[in-house]
Design a protein around this motif. Structure first.
Motif, PDB file in Angstrom:
ATOM      1  N   ASN A 154       0.751  -0.999  -0.424  1.00 21.03           N
ATOM      2  CA  ASN A 154      -0.045   0.221  -0.081  1.00 21.03           C
ATOM      3  C   ASN A 154       0.784   1.553  -0.244  1.00 21.03           C
ATOM      4  O   ASN A 154       0.069   2.043  -0.487  1.00 21.03           O
ATOM      5  N   TYR A 155       1.810   0.899   0.382  1.00 22.20           N
ATOM      6  CA  TYR A 155       2.864   2.963   0.502  1.00 22.20           C
ATOM      7  C   TYR A 155       3.969   1.851   1.102  1.00 22.20           C
ATOM      8  O   TYR A 155       4.402   1.419   1.331  1.00 22.20           O
ATOM      9  N   THR A 156       4.776   2.963   0.770  1.00 23.08           N
ATOM     10  CA  THR A 156       6.904   2.952   1.396  1.00 23.08           C
ATOM     11  C   THR A 156       6.754   3.738   2.082  1.00 23.08           C
ATOM     12  O   THR A 156       6.703   5.170   2.038  1.00 23.08           O
ATOM     13  N   GLU A 158      10.469   5.709   3.003  1.00 26.23           N
ATOM     14  CA  GLU A 158      12.074   6.187   2.908  1.00 26.23           C
ATOM     15  C   GLU A 158      12.242   7.299   4.362  1.00 26.23           C
ATOM     16  O   GLU A 158      11.531   7.756   4.940  1.00 26.23           O
ATOM     17  N   LYS A 160      15.532   9.372   5.749  1.00 26.28           N
ATOM     18  CA  LYS A 160      16.297  10.845   5.699  1.00 26.28           C
ATOM     19  C   LYS A 160      17.719  10.801   6.334  1.00 26.28           C
ATOM     20  O   LYS A 160      18.251  11.300   6.117  1.00 26.28           O
ATOM     21  N   SER A 209      11.749  11.536  19.602  1.00 18.34           N
ATOM     22  CA  SER A 209      10.822  11.748  18.579  1.00 18.34           C
ATOM     23  C   SER A 209      10.821  11.677  17.051  1.00 18.34           C
ATOM     24  O   SER A 209      10.628  11.549  16.659  1.00 18.34           O
ATOM     25  N   ASN A 210      12.200  11.386  16.954  1.00 14.94           N
ATOM     26  CA  ASN A 210      13.249  10.783  15.674  1.00 14.94           C
ATOM     27  C   ASN A 210      12.606   9.319  15.254  1.00 14.94           C
ATOM     28  O   ASN A 210      14.152   8.957  14.568  1.00 14.94           O
ATOM     29  N   GLN A 211      12.213   8.810  15.692  1.00  8.24           N
ATOM     30  CA  GLN A 211      11.930   7.606  15.451  1.00  8.24           C
ATOM     31  C   GLN A 211      10.151   6.947  14.950  1.00  8.24           C
ATOM     32  O   GLN A 211       9.288   7.869  15.209  1.00  8.24           O
ATOM     33  N   VAL A 213       7.548   3.645  14.546  1.00  5.34           N
ATOM     34  CA  VAL A 213       7.175   2.361  14.640  1.00  5.34           C
ATOM     35  C   VAL A 213       5.842   2.580  14.063  1.00  5.34           C
ATOM     36  O   VAL A 213       4.860   3.219  13.158  1.00  5.34           O
ATOM     37  N   PHE A 214       5.848   0.681  12.932  1.00  3.63           N
ATOM     38  CA  PHE A 214       4.565   0.420  12.291  1.00  3.63           C
ATOM     39  C   PHE A 214       4.499  -0.581  12.464  1.00  3.63           C
ATOM     40  O   PHE A 214       5.383  -1.889  12.451  1.00  3.63           O
TER      41      PHE A 214
ATOM     42  N   THR B  16       1.077   3.767  15.231  1.00  2.00           N
ATOM     43  CA  THR B  16       1.959   3.722  14.128  1.00  2.00           C
ATOM     44  C   THR B  16       2.842   5.179  15.045  1.00  2.00           C
ATOM     45  O   THR B  16       1.543   6.110  15.244  1.00  2.00           O
ATOM     46  N   VAL B  17       3.760   5.131  14.858  1.00  7.29           N
ATOM     47  CA  VAL B  17       4.511   6.571  14.574  1.00  7.29           C
ATOM     48  C   VAL B  17       5.619   6.789  13.283  1.00  7.29           C
ATOM     49  O   VAL B  17       6.444   6.075  12.438  1.00  7.29           O
ATOM     50  N   ILE B  18       5.494   8.188  12.722  1.00  7.61           N
ATOM     51  CA  ILE B  18       5.982   8.507  11.493  1.00  7.61           C
ATOM     52  C   ILE B  18       6.935   9.351  12.163  1.00  7.61           C
ATOM     53  O   ILE B  18       6.287  10.231  11.723  1.00  7.61           O
ATOM     54  N   GLY B  19       8.478   8.892  12.519  1.00 10.47           N
ATOM     55  CA  GLY B  19       8.761   9.753  13.190  1.00 10.47           C
ATOM     56  C   GLY B  19       9.556  10.912  11.736  1.00 10.47           C
ATOM     57  O   GLY B  19       8.702  11.404  10.932  1.00 10.47           O
ATOM     58  N   ALA B  20      10.089  11.999  12.248  1.00 13.99           N
ATOM     59  CA  ALA B  20      10.419  12.714  11.457  1.00 13.99           C
ATOM     60  C   ALA B  20      11.478  13.182  10.170  1.00 13.99           C
ATOM     61  O   ALA B  20      11.514  13.456   9.538  1.00 13.99           O
ATOM     62  N   SER B  21      12.892  11.579  10.362  1.00 18.88           N
ATOM     63  CA  SER B  21      12.725  11.426   9.339  1.00 18.88           C
ATOM     64  C   SER B  21      12.633  10.435   8.393  1.00 18.88           C
ATOM     65  O   SER B  21      12.903  10.323   7.892  1.00 18.88           O
ATOM     66  N   VAL B  22      11.007  10.593   9.064  1.00 20.56           N
ATOM     67  CA  VAL B  22      10.313   9.204   7.499  1.00 20.56           C
ATOM     68  C   VAL B  22       9.893  10.071   6.217  1.00 20.56           C
ATOM     69  O   VAL B  22       9.052  10.779   7.186  1.00 20.56           O
ATOM     70  N   LYS B  23       9.924   9.565   5.396  1.00 22.07           N
ATOM     71  CA  LYS B  23       8.988   9.933   4.752  1.00 22.07           C
ATOM     72  C   LYS B  23       7.937   8.786   3.587  1.00 22.07           C
ATOM     73  O   LYS B  23       8.421   7.600   3.556  1.00 22.07           O
ATOM     74  N   VAL B  24       6.904   8.990   3.853  1.00 25.13           N
ATOM     75  CA  VAL B  24       6.044   7.773   3.686  1.00 25.13           C
ATOM     76  C   VAL B  24       5.021   8.451   1.975  1.00 25.13           C
ATOM     77  O   VAL B  24       4.546   9.622   1.810  1.00 25.13           O
ATOM     78  N   LYS B  25       5.040   7.348   1.028  1.00 20.24           N
ATOM     79  CA  LYS B  25       4.281   7.902   0.184  1.00 20.24           C
ATOM     80  C   LYS B  25       3.401   6.609  -0.353  1.00 20.24           C
ATOM     81  O   LYS B  25       3.419   5.524   0.089  1.00 20.24           O
ATOM     82  N   GLY B  26       2.340   6.992  -0.439  1.00 23.23           N
ATOM     83  CA  GLY B  26       0.745   5.903  -0.866  1.00 23.23           C
ATOM     84  C   GLY B  26      -0.700   5.957   0.661  1.00 23.23           C
ATOM     85  O   GLY B  26      -0.352   6.648   0.700  1.00 23.23           O
ATOM     86  N   ASN B  27      -1.097   5.012   0.477  1.00 17.90           N
ATOM     87  CA  ASN B  27      -2.024   5.209   0.960  1.00 17.90           C
ATOM     88  C   ASN B  27      -1.771   4.203   2.421  1.00 17.90           C
ATOM     89  O   ASN B  27      -2.179   2.814   2.211  1.00 17.90           O
ATOM     90  N   PHE B  28      -1.271   5.617   3.417  1.00 18.96           N
ATOM     91  CA  PHE B  28      -1.762   4.894   4.718  1.00 18.96           C
ATOM     92  C   PHE B  28      -2.885   4.554   5.584  1.00 18.96           C
ATOM     93  O   PHE B  28      -3.622   5.126   6.334  1.00 18.96           O
ATOM     94  N   LYS B  37       5.686  13.153  12.151  1.00 14.93           N
ATOM     95  CA  LYS B  37       5.924  13.791  12.478  1.00 14.93           C
ATOM     96  C   LYS B  37       6.991  13.767  11.676  1.00 14.93           C
ATOM     97  O   LYS B  37       7.381  15.132  11.666  1.00 14.93           O
ATOM     98  N   GLU B  39       6.827  13.241   7.355  1.00 16.89           N
ATOM     99  CA  GLU B  39       6.686  13.778   5.581  1.00 16.89           C
ATOM    100  C   GLU B  39       5.475  11.858   5.017  1.00 16.89           C
ATOM    101  O   GLU B  39       5.859  11.558   5.165  1.00 16.89           O
TER     102      GLU B  39
END
Lengths: 259, 127
Positions: A154-156, A158, A160, A209-211, A213-214, B16-28, B37, B39
């Motif tokens: 569904n999603y990717t 990355e 940084k 905060s820079n982590q 979890v999925f 789910t926690v999307i951290g500040a350095s994480v970029k997510v693309k798609g249907n979440f 936190k 993108e």
């Protein structure tokens, strides 16, 4: 019958005293069984399969986390092919200083204490992760650099910043952020992202905060530069598909386990 | 008085926690609480609570039961219960919510639809 699978290095002179103490303790506890000493070209999988076919009721990996990982893999493969049933548990006797952490985490402690743990026979049925055709008990880890992860088609994601990505079943050697609570028997794996900034914890504080979890059902790790490391031992090259394995493993652990 | 959703959200409970350095693309899509936190590009949907932190950049339509927005969102927001917009929020898109609070300083460019639409529609059909 107990079957003790000795890793190749266990026969080294420097471990002779410790192994001798372990064997004495095993005899004292009435846990005698067959000892299988692996050679350089012997396969853990073949050894375990043969011994179970001959009637082994408990398999004990004697050595470091390498043989524990190999034994977990072998037993998972046998469970997958229904060659063995869930009822054959796996124990671990640590030999070598490198494996204090693993033994401590499983509540097994020192080599001699591990014999007492075997005798107490506290069995936990734990989840396993499956990465392509391999299995892991603890984690699958890869650096964040050059890594893309496709989740549930569904999603990717990355990342940084430099750091580590871990697919965690048991968080050995992987400091989890506060947000991640892993349970190796809950029927799920957790994907945890830990970046360099996230490691700079303040004293007395955990996580950052820079982590990330999925939660996921299945994911694909793509990295053309770095391999995925299973249980700190086995390397798999990308792409690696990871999901919860359909089978569970019975593990003999101590009451002081850290999970 | 409105409750402070952000304070009520225990990060430990977030699925789910999307951290500040994480970029997510798609249907979440998720069932549990989500904290953003980093993108996100695409769509975000949860049956529970969504927190968009002030560091977050979201280019997506978002949908949740309750939400607290403190970051930048380019997309429509649909919240079935309570939507809280913090002073740091920058929203370009329409919002739909049953209940809404907007803190002074927040920027909202878009249409705002409020109330329990389903209840109103049913009352309209069966007066």
């Amino acid at each position: 019958m107990h079957v003790y699978i000795y890793d190749t290095f266990v026969s080294d002179k420097k471990h002779m005293n410790k192994v001798s103490r372990v064997e004495t303790r095993i005899t004292d506890l009435g846990l005698n069984g067959k000892i299988v000493r692996l050679g350089l070209i012997s396969s853990v999988s073949n050894a375990i399969e043969n011994e179970i076919k001959k009637g082994a009721k408990t398999i004990i990996a004697v050595g470091d986390k390498q043989i524990l990982s190999q034994a977990v893999n072998a037993m998972a493969q046998l469970l997958a092919h229904e060659t063995i049933g869930q009822s054959v548990p796996l124990g671990f006797i640590p030999i070598g200083k490198k494996d204090i952490l693993t033994a401590d985490f499983l509540g097994v402690g020192s080599a001699e204490l591990a014999c007492d743990i075997l005798s107490q026979r506290r069995i936990e049925i734990l989840d396993l992760g499956q990465a392509n055709n391999s299995y892991f008990l603890f984690s699958a880890v890869i650096p964040t650099e050059y890594t893309t992860i496709e989740i549930d088609e569904n999603y990717t994601i990355e990342i940084k910043e430099p750091g580590e990505i871990g697919v965690i079943n048991l968080p050995l050697g992987f400091n989890l952020p506060q947000t991640a609570q892993t349970d190796p028997a809950d029927g799920s794996l957790e994907l945890v992202v830990k970046t360099a900034q996230g490691k700079k914890y303040l004293p007395g504080k955990q996580g950052s905060s820079n982590q990330g979890v999925f939660a996921f059902n299945k994911l694909r790790i793509i990295n053309k530069k770095y391999p995925v490391l299973l249980d700190g031992v086995k390397k798999l090259t990308s792409p690696v598909d990871i999901h919860l394995a359909p089978m569970k493993i019975s593990l003999i652990i101590g009451k002081n386990r850290k999970f | 008085m409105f409750k402070d959703l952000k304070k009520d959200t225990d990060a430990k409970q977030a699925e789910t926690v999307i951290g500040a350095s994480v970029k997510v693309k798609g249907n979440f899509h998720g069932d549990g609480d989500i904290i953003i936190k980093g993108e996100v590009e695409g769509n975000v949907k949860t049956k529970n609570f969504l927190l968009v932190d002030k560091s977050a950049k979201v280019s997506a339509d978002v949908s949740a039961k309750d939400a607290c927005i403190g970051g930048k969102i380019s997309g429509n927001i649909k919240v079935s219960d309570y939507l809280e917009i913090k002073s740091s929020a920058r929203i370009s898109g329409d919002i739909h919510a049953k209940e809404l609070s907007i803190e002074k300083g927040a920027i909202l460019n878009g249409q705002c639809h409020m109330g329990d639409n389903q209840r109103k529609e049913s009352e309209h059909k069966n007066p």
